[in-house]
Design a protein around this motif. Structure first.
Motif, short mmCIF file in Angstrom:
data_model
loop_
_atom_site.label_atom_id
_atom_site.label_comp_id
_atom_site.label_asym_id
_atom_site.label_seq_id
_atom_site.Cartn_x
_atom_site.Cartn_y
_atom_site.Cartn_z
N GLY A 97 0.79 -1.19 -0.16
CA GLY A 97 -0.09 0.19 -0.02
C GLY A 97 0.71 1.44 -0.11
O GLY A 97 0.27 2.53 -0.02
N ALA A 98 2.07 1.00 -0.10
CA ALA A 98 3.08 2.24 -0.06
C ALA A 98 3.39 2.51 -1.41
O ALA A 98 2.93 2.14 -2.17
N THR A 99 4.25 3.74 -1.48
CA THR A 99 4.60 4.22 -3.04
C THR A 99 5.99 4.08 -3.10
O THR A 99 6.82 4.52 -2.19
N PRO A 100 6.59 3.50 -4.03
CA PRO A 100 7.85 3.31 -4.56
C PRO A 100 8.23 4.81 -5.02
O PRO A 100 7.90 5.26 -5.97
N ILE A 101 9.49 5.31 -4.38
CA ILE A 101 10.13 6.40 -4.83
C ILE A 101 11.49 6.32 -5.53
O ILE A 101 12.37 5.56 -4.74
N PHE A 102 11.48 6.21 -6.76
CA PHE A 102 12.84 6.05 -7.46
C PHE A 102 13.96 7.04 -7.32
O PHE A 102 13.79 8.26 -7.52
N VAL A 103 15.04 6.53 -7.44
CA VAL A 103 16.44 7.08 -7.23
C VAL A 103 17.34 6.51 -8.18
O VAL A 103 17.48 5.38 -8.26
N GLU A 104 18.00 7.50 -8.96
CA GLU A 104 18.69 6.99 -10.09
C GLU A 104 20.15 6.18 -9.36
O GLU A 104 20.49 6.41 -8.37
N PRO A 105 20.47 5.31 -10.45
CA PRO A 105 21.99 4.58 -10.16
C PRO A 105 22.90 5.29 -10.27
O PRO A 105 23.16 6.37 -11.18
#
Length: 382
Positions: A97-105
């Motif tokens: 139910g949470a939200t993925p927050i994307f961070v660059e590699p």
């Protein structure tokens, strides 16, 4: 010469008797769920990973999802994940139910860039999932420092990194918990789907076990709204048979990877970068192809990758692409309203990465053939 991208035959040949004995042991016992095989594998796998506890589950995705749920991650929370990873990492967050927050590699390692994490942290952030992609450890010290600074949970995604180390210490032992996949193609693979969670926290281990067993702490007593995700006895027995050979498998993969690193010299091929802090286990040997096409002043990525892929395939060499569509551009996440260009590093990796054959038992002749064909490739030839 025909060289597949992957084959299990050499390892299965070496382990044939052990695997057949494992099957017979389970079959003759007539106990298939939550039995002695599961308990034994959990014990030896935790010991191998240098943690106190291991809990078997159905697959790698569930190992992450159950870990997050056991840590209290849920609706309204945000979890930081790499923009460059297999989709299961993000799905595990979504399923809580949470939200993925994307961070660059980091473009050199393909792993999450610790220097880019802090700018994505806010009051909703509750956890970080570092993914040890392709079998190479993330830079864990700065990640753990950020987690300590902001009181965040850390769940390591070890699905591709069984036995890899960070500064001499096994990955999976740094965070609050870690998830493993034993999909057949992994360095430690079952003969079907399987997974496990490791942790040094007894409370987390107990909660994960209950969550994976319909939320039950004992029969017909349900304290959570749980799931059906358990490691069955047969897969546990197969994994027990294979675990003593994991270091041998990893060493063999390192030797093959080193031959690639020392032998491939085509200037259009960007080889993997190995930082000082990690000893990778080379689940994937992924190169990047820097030859692209320019039209009307715009660069089109992937032209060189597609050319090399065709050249190798035409010469009987199997390849793969990890992963050709980044998560933020997948249709299932279109509700997050991302667009092309939002995560340019992940997009560049997706368009230029090509995975070469690497499996236990590759012969010197096969390895040399792959190296020679890559070095012969001329992207200018059509």
């Amino acid at each position: 010469m025909k060289i597949p991208f992957v084959t299990f035959k050499p390892l299965e040949k070496d382990l044939d008797k052990r695997l057949r004995d494992a099957f017979d042991r389970v079959y003759n016992r007539s106990w298939y769920i939550e039995g002695e095989e599961d308990k034994n594998f959990e014990k030896i796998f935790a010991n191998y990973c240098e943690t106190k506890y291991a809990v078997g589950c159905g697959n790698g995705l569930d190992s992450l999802m159950l870990s997050l749920k056991a840590l209290g991650i849920g609706v309204g929370d945000e979890v930081i994940v790499p923009s460059n990873t297999y989709i299961a990492t993000a799905l595990a967050v979504t399923y809580t139910g949470a939200t993925p927050i994307f961070v660059e590699p980091d473009i050199r390692t393909f792993n999450i860039d610790p220097l880019k994490i802090e700018e994505k942290i806010n009051e909703k952030t509750k956890a970080i999932i570092p993914v040890h992609l392709y079998g190479q450890a993330c830079d864990m010290d700065p990640i753990m420092s950020l987690a300590d600074k902001y009181k965040l949970k850390v769940v390591e995604d070890c699905a591709q990194a069984h036995g890899a180390t960070y500064k001499g210490r096994k990955i999976g032992s740094f965070g609050n918990a870690a998830g493993f996949s034993f999909y057949p193609g992994k360095n430690l693979g079952a003969l079907g789907d399987a997974g496990a969670i490791i942790t040094n926290n007894k409370e987390i281990a107990n909660k994960v076990r209950a969550l994976g067993n319909y939320g039950s702490d004992y029969k017909y007593h349900h304290i959570y709204k749980g799931h059906n995700s358990r490691l069955d006895e047969l897969q546990a027995a197969f994994l027990t048979a294979k675990l003593p050979f994991l270091d041998k498998v990893n060493l063999n993969r390192r030797e093959t990877a080193n031959k690639y690193l020392n032998g491939i010299n085509n200037p259009n091929v960007i080889l993997p970068f190995v930082p000082y802090y990690t000893e990778p286990v080379w689940h994937i040997f992924g190169v990047r192809i820097k030859t692209n096409e320019e039209k009307n002043g715009k660069i089109k990525l992937g032209v060189g990758r597609n050319s090399l892929e065709k050249w190798l395939n035409d010469n009987g060499i199997g390849t793969n692409k990890h992963y050709p569509i980044p998560i933020h551009l997948q249709k299932c996440y279109e509700n997050m309203r991302f667009h092309k260009g939002d995560f340019p590093i992940a997009e560049e990796i997706s368009a230029t990465e090509l995975s070469l054959p690497l499996y236990y038992g590759m012969t010197d002749e096969e390895i040399k053939f792959v190296i020679d064909k890559i070095n012969e490739w001329n992207p200018e030839e059509k």
